[in-house]
Scaffold this motif. Structure first.
Motif, PDB file in Angstrom:
ATOM      1  N   GLU A  74      -1.680  -5.388   3.205  1.00 27.86           N
ATOM      2  CA  GLU A  74      -0.056  -4.882   3.206  1.00 27.86           C
ATOM      3  C   GLU A  74      -0.193  -3.188   3.856  1.00 27.86           C
ATOM      4  O   GLU A  74       0.770  -3.055   3.890  1.00 27.86           O
ATOM      5  N   TYR A  75      -1.322  -2.795   3.720  1.00 29.18           N
ATOM      6  CA  TYR A  75      -1.474  -1.556   3.546  1.00 29.18           C
ATOM      7  C   TYR A  75      -0.584  -1.163   5.463  1.00 29.18           C
ATOM      8  O   TYR A  75       0.098  -0.690   5.695  1.00 29.18           O
ATOM      9  N   VAL A  78       2.389   0.081   5.846  1.00 24.35           N
ATOM     10  CA  VAL A  78       3.092   1.767   5.280  1.00 24.35           C
ATOM     11  C   VAL A  78       2.754   3.270   6.530  1.00 24.35           C
ATOM     12  O   VAL A  78       1.694   2.527   7.119  1.00 24.35           O
ATOM     13  N   ILE A 149       4.726  -0.755  -1.034  1.00 21.85           N
ATOM     14  CA  ILE A 149       4.082  -2.603  -0.707  1.00 21.85           C
ATOM     15  C   ILE A 149       4.339  -3.382  -1.299  1.00 21.85           C
ATOM     16  O   ILE A 149       4.654  -3.220  -3.077  1.00 21.85           O
TER      17      ILE A 149
END
Length: 171
Positions: A74-75, A78, A149
């Protein structure tokens, strides 16, 4: 004394996690639950040498932190301010019996010192938007929010934090 965790620390770590889960749930924070973090997570952290505990010699574990360079998938979404390797803070908790004694701040300082030792000078982490204590700790320790996130299966967003160590901190 913060040191690498060993298998003798595992039950103490899990006891802290059980207490933390209750406190989180009581405050409406679903970050940790009966599934995550698991015994297997901490077992693997010990095997990889990524888990650290704060305890007196032969005393009970007071706090725990996992440090490595593994970033959740999920990073990738970002907008981090830097595109370089980072030390990532995972699975950090302080035994409620020791809340208010500065142990969380001590763990953050340890993470920053470890990043400097590894010549990374950059840290990342995330915490549930409902985790008031961790959000306040990151902000008061000079971390900036890089974005949010959502992890599958969780109701709330997670704030992603980053900090670049200055020249003075990374020496």
């Amino acid at each position: 004394m913060i040191r690498k965790a060993n298998f003798e620390d595992l039950e103490g770590v899990l006891a802290i996690v059980r207490k933390a889960v209750i406190l989180m749930q009581d405050s409406g924070n679903d970050q940790w639950n009966s599934v995550y973090p698991s015994r297997d997570n901490f077992h693997d952290d010990i095997v990889s040498g990524d888990l650290y505990v704060d305890s007196e010699r032969d005393g009970p574990v007071k706090s725990v932190i996992c440090l490595n360079n593994h970033e959740p998938d999920e990073y990738a979404g970002v907008q981090w301010s830097l595109d370089k390797p980072a030390l990532v803070i995972h699975r950090m908790a302080v035994d409620p019996l020791h809340h208010g004694k500065g142990l969380a701040r001590k763990l953050i300082r340890f993470a920053e010192e470890r990043a400097a030792e590894l010549k990374l000078g950059y840290l990342r982490s995330d915490t549930c938007s409902r985790n008031a204590g961790m959000n306040a700790l990151f902000k008061s320790s000079g971390y900036a929010i890089a974005g949010t996130i959502r992890f599958p299966g969780y109701q709330y967003d997670f704030n992603c934090y980053e900090k670049e160590l200055g020249a003075r901190e990374s020496i």
